[in-house]
Design an enzyme around this catalytic site. Structure first.
Site, PDB file in Angstrom:
ATOM      1  N   THR A  12       0.857  -1.191   0.000  1.00 39.34           N
ATOM      2  CA  THR A  12       0.000   0.000   0.000  1.00 39.34           C
ATOM      3  C   THR A  12       0.895   1.244   0.000  1.00 39.34           C
ATOM      4  O   THR A  12       1.973   1.251   0.597  1.00 39.34           O
ATOM      5  CB  THR A  12      -0.963   0.024   1.202  1.00 39.34           C
ATOM      6  OG1 THR A  12      -0.234   0.236   2.411  1.00 39.34           O
ATOM      7  CG2 THR A  12      -1.770  -1.264   1.311  1.00 39.34           C
ATOM      8  N   GLY A  13       0.433   2.274  -0.702  1.00 44.16           N
ATOM      9  CA  GLY A  13       1.266   3.469  -0.828  1.00 44.16           C
ATOM     10  C   GLY A  13       2.550   3.142  -1.561  1.00 44.16           C
ATOM     11  O   GLY A  13       3.622   3.560  -1.159  1.00 44.16           O
ATOM     12  N   GLY A  14       2.404   2.420  -2.669  1.00 44.66           N
ATOM     13  CA  GLY A  14       3.595   1.909  -3.363  1.00 44.66           C
ATOM     14  C   GLY A  14       4.088   2.786  -4.492  1.00 44.66           C
ATOM     15  O   GLY A  14       5.004   2.394  -5.216  1.00 44.66           O
ATOM     16  N   GLY A  17       8.489   6.793  -2.352  1.00 43.98           N
ATOM     17  CA  GLY A  17       9.266   6.594  -1.137  1.00 43.98           C
ATOM     18  C   GLY A  17       9.595   5.144  -0.796  1.00 43.98           C
ATOM     19  O   GLY A  17      10.001   4.360  -1.667  1.00 43.98           O
ATOM     20  N   TYR A 150       0.421  11.525  15.296  1.00 48.23           N
ATOM     21  CA  TYR A 150       1.158  10.645  14.355  1.00 48.23           C
ATOM     22  C   TYR A 150       1.766   9.471  15.119  1.00 48.23           C
ATOM     23  O   TYR A 150       1.639   8.306  14.706  1.00 48.23           O
ATOM     24  CB  TYR A 150       2.248  11.462  13.654  1.00 48.23           C
ATOM     25  CG  TYR A 150       3.146  10.651  12.742  1.00 48.23           C
ATOM     26  CD1 TYR A 150       2.706  10.194  11.500  1.00 48.23           C
ATOM     27  CD2 TYR A 150       4.457  10.335  13.130  1.00 48.23           C
ATOM     28  CE1 TYR A 150       3.528   9.443  10.676  1.00 48.23           C
ATOM     29  CE2 TYR A 150       5.289   9.592  12.312  1.00 48.23           C
ATOM     30  CZ  TYR A 150       4.823   9.145  11.080  1.00 48.23           C
ATOM     31  OH  TYR A 150       5.641   8.399  10.268  1.00 48.23           O
TER      32      TYR A 150
HETATM   33  N1  LIG Z   1      10.287   8.956   5.618  1.00 46.29           N
HETATM   34  C1  LIG Z   1      10.421   8.824   6.922  1.00 46.29           C
HETATM   35  O1  LIG Z   1      11.274   9.469   7.551  1.00 46.29           O
HETATM   36  C2  LIG Z   1       9.539   7.862   7.679  1.00 46.29           C
HETATM   37  C3  LIG Z   1       9.882   7.569   9.010  1.00 46.29           C
HETATM   38  C4  LIG Z   1       9.087   6.698   9.733  1.00 46.29           C
HETATM   39  C5  LIG Z   1       7.973   6.125   9.143  1.00 46.29           C
HETATM   40  N2  LIG Z   1       7.667   6.420   7.862  1.00 46.29           N
HETATM   41  C6  LIG Z   1       6.471   5.790   7.294  1.00 46.29           C
HETATM   42  O2  LIG Z   1       6.805   5.182   6.079  1.00 46.29           O
HETATM   43  C7  LIG Z   1       5.637   5.110   5.259  1.00 46.29           C
HETATM   44  C8  LIG Z   1       6.016   5.564   3.853  1.00 46.29           C
HETATM   45  O3  LIG Z   1       6.382   6.928   3.920  1.00 46.29           O
HETATM   46  P1  LIG Z   1       7.477   7.581   2.942  1.00 46.29           P
HETATM   47  O4  LIG Z   1       8.445   8.280   3.785  1.00 46.29           O
HETATM   48  O5  LIG Z   1       7.930   6.611   1.936  1.00 46.29           O
HETATM   49  O6  LIG Z   1       6.575   8.749   2.298  1.00 46.29           O
HETATM   50  P2  LIG Z   1       5.943   8.962   0.838  1.00 46.29           P
HETATM   51  O7  LIG Z   1       7.019   8.985  -0.181  1.00 46.29           O
HETATM   52  O8  LIG Z   1       5.054  10.138   0.976  1.00 46.29           O
HETATM   53  O9  LIG Z   1       5.091   7.634   0.637  1.00 46.29           O
HETATM   54  C9  LIG Z   1       3.868   7.439   1.258  1.00 46.29           C
HETATM   55  C10 LIG Z   1       2.997   6.641   0.331  1.00 46.29           C
HETATM   56  O10 LIG Z   1       1.727   6.456   0.944  1.00 46.29           O
HETATM   57  C11 LIG Z   1       0.735   6.931   0.039  1.00 46.29           C
HETATM   58  N3  LIG Z   1      -0.447   7.392   0.710  1.00 46.29           N
HETATM   59  C12 LIG Z   1      -0.563   8.436   1.565  1.00 46.29           C
HETATM   60  N4  LIG Z   1      -1.846   8.580   1.922  1.00 46.29           N
HETATM   61  C13 LIG Z   1      -2.538   7.619   1.267  1.00 46.29           C
HETATM   62  C14 LIG Z   1      -3.890   7.267   1.195  1.00 46.29           C
HETATM   63  N5  LIG Z   1      -4.822   7.955   1.862  1.00 46.29           N
HETATM   64  N6  LIG Z   1      -4.252   6.218   0.420  1.00 46.29           N
HETATM   65  C15 LIG Z   1      -3.334   5.533  -0.289  1.00 46.29           C
HETATM   66  N7  LIG Z   1      -2.029   5.839  -0.289  1.00 46.29           N
HETATM   67  C16 LIG Z   1      -1.651   6.872   0.489  1.00 46.29           C
HETATM   68  C17 LIG Z   1       1.423   8.038  -0.710  1.00 46.29           C
HETATM   69  O11 LIG Z   1       0.713   8.423  -1.859  1.00 46.29           O
HETATM   70  P3  LIG Z   1       0.884   9.923  -2.466  1.00 46.29           P
HETATM   71  O12 LIG Z   1       2.172   9.889  -3.232  1.00 46.29           O
HETATM   72  O13 LIG Z   1      -0.333  10.093  -3.288  1.00 46.29           O
HETATM   73  O14 LIG Z   1       0.965  10.869  -1.291  1.00 46.29           O
HETATM   74  C18 LIG Z   1       2.756   7.380  -0.979  1.00 46.29           C
HETATM   75  O15 LIG Z   1       2.665   6.454  -2.030  1.00 46.29           O
HETATM   76  C19 LIG Z   1       4.576   5.958   5.949  1.00 46.29           C
HETATM   77  O16 LIG Z   1       3.650   5.126   6.623  1.00 46.29           O
HETATM   78  C20 LIG Z   1       5.370   6.770   6.952  1.00 46.29           C
HETATM   79  O17 LIG Z   1       4.615   7.124   8.076  1.00 46.29           O
HETATM   80  C21 LIG Z   1       8.423   7.271   7.110  1.00 46.29           C
END
Ligand SMILES: NC(=O)c1ccc[n+]([C@@H]2O[C@H](COP(=O)([O-])OP(=O)(O)OC[C@H]3O[C@@H](n4cnc5c(N)ncnc54)[C@H](OP(=O)(O)O)[C@@H]3O)[C@@H](O)[C@H]2O)c1
Length: 251
Positions: A12-14, A17, A150
């Site tokens: 999910t959210g693929g 990132g 969060y």
């Molecule tokens: N980066 C960090 O420092 C970090 C640290 C700890 C945890 N995380 C966790 O890692 C996960 C991935 O985050 P990331 O850093 O890779 O950020 P990202 O690049 O923004 O990726 C997040 C993904 O989730 C999707 N998404 C968000 N809201 C959604 C929704 N309502 N329905 C379906 N898809 C949705 C986004 O789609 P869109 O592109 O359309 O927004 C994107 O594909 C998240 O759960 C985040 O909380 C990240």
């Protein structure tokens, strides 16, 4: 032998990132991957980048109506699933004084409720021996001003990890979590975090000082941790968590 040969995965959210990097790694390890997202253009671009072993579907994790279609949509692509990476999430931050109901619900609906019901809808398709991985966060373990909601949404996923690991044991489905520290992804933008450029810079500098290894993690580093849980390298791990954070929590 590739680690995920003949496996099918849903991420999910693929389209961005950590989720996109994990899709790349899963495919490199022999899996067929279906990614979900909320934006058709972003999904199409990601699938084109990932190649012939990738498919994409629209399922907004903040919408129960869309979540309820996810099982049928995935079933039209593959009858069974071996791996689910529940990764979709948003990072929004505000103080308890400033938090409003809309932001609270947005965070909880996508990060927790959406994660829970997406898994519920996909579970009938999961094979015996399957692996479920939640993407939580270092924030589930630490105190950080503005991060309370969060952090709570991610702590809830850690609770799910343990409880569902017990509940799904009779089906031989393993449930584990990856908790990233700061990782350089598109999430770290003023737009996605809902803050100003100045706040983003201050936040980035403040966080960097707290990471013993002296840098943010890369998406590829996280993808390898997720692949460990997805593969048969981790068959003795249930209800477990790997904190991948450059030493931020442990040191
Ligand atoms: N980066 C960090 O420092 C970090 C640290 C700890 C945890 N995380 C966790 O890692 C996960 C991935 O985050 P990331 O850093 O890779 O950020 P990202 O690049 O923004 O990726 C997040 C993904 O989730 C999707 N998404 C968000 N809201 C959604 C929704 N309502 N329905 C379906 N898809 C949705 C986004 O789609 P869109 O592109 O359309 O927004 C994107 O594909 C998240 O759960 C985040 O909380 C990240």
């Amino acid at each position: 032998m590739k680690k995920l040969a003949n496996k099918t995965a849903v991420i999910t959210g693929g389209n961005s990132g950590i989720g996109l990097a994990t899709a790349q790694e899963f495919i490199a390890q022999g899996a067929k991957v279906t990614i979900t997202g909320r934006n058709q253009k972003a999904i199409d671009e990601a699938v084109a980048q990932l190649g012939e072993n990738a498919s994409g579907i629209i399922a907004d994790s903040g919408s129960m109506a869309q979540i309820k279609t996810i099982g049928e949509q995935v079933k039209a692509i593959t009858p069974n699933i071996d791996i689910i990476f529940i990764n979709a999430g948003i990072g929004k931050f505000n103080s308890v004084e400033q938090m409003d109901e809309e932001m609270f619900d947005d965070i909880m609906d996508i990060n927790f409720k959406g994660a829970y019901f997406t898994l519920q809808q996909l579970l009938p398709l999961v094979n015996e021996g399957g692996s479920i991985i939640f993407n939580t966060s270092i924030n589930a373990h630490i105190g950080m001003a503005g991060a309370s909601v969060y952090a709570a949404s991610k702590a809830a996923l850690l609770s799910l990890t343990k409880n569902l690991a017990v509940e799904l044991l009779p089906r031989k489905i393993r449930v584990n979590s990856v908790s990233p520290g700061p990782v350089g992804t598109p999430l770290h933008s003023a737009d996605k975090l809902g803050i100003s450029d100045e706040q983003l810079q201050q936040m980035g500098e403040g966080i960097l000082k707290q990471i013993p290894i002296g840098r943010f993690g890369t998406m590829e580093e996280l993808a390898k941790v997720v692949t460990f849980f997805a593969s048969d390298d981790s068959t003795f791990l249930l209800g477990s968590e790997l904190i991948a954070d450059g030493g931020m929590y442990n040191l």
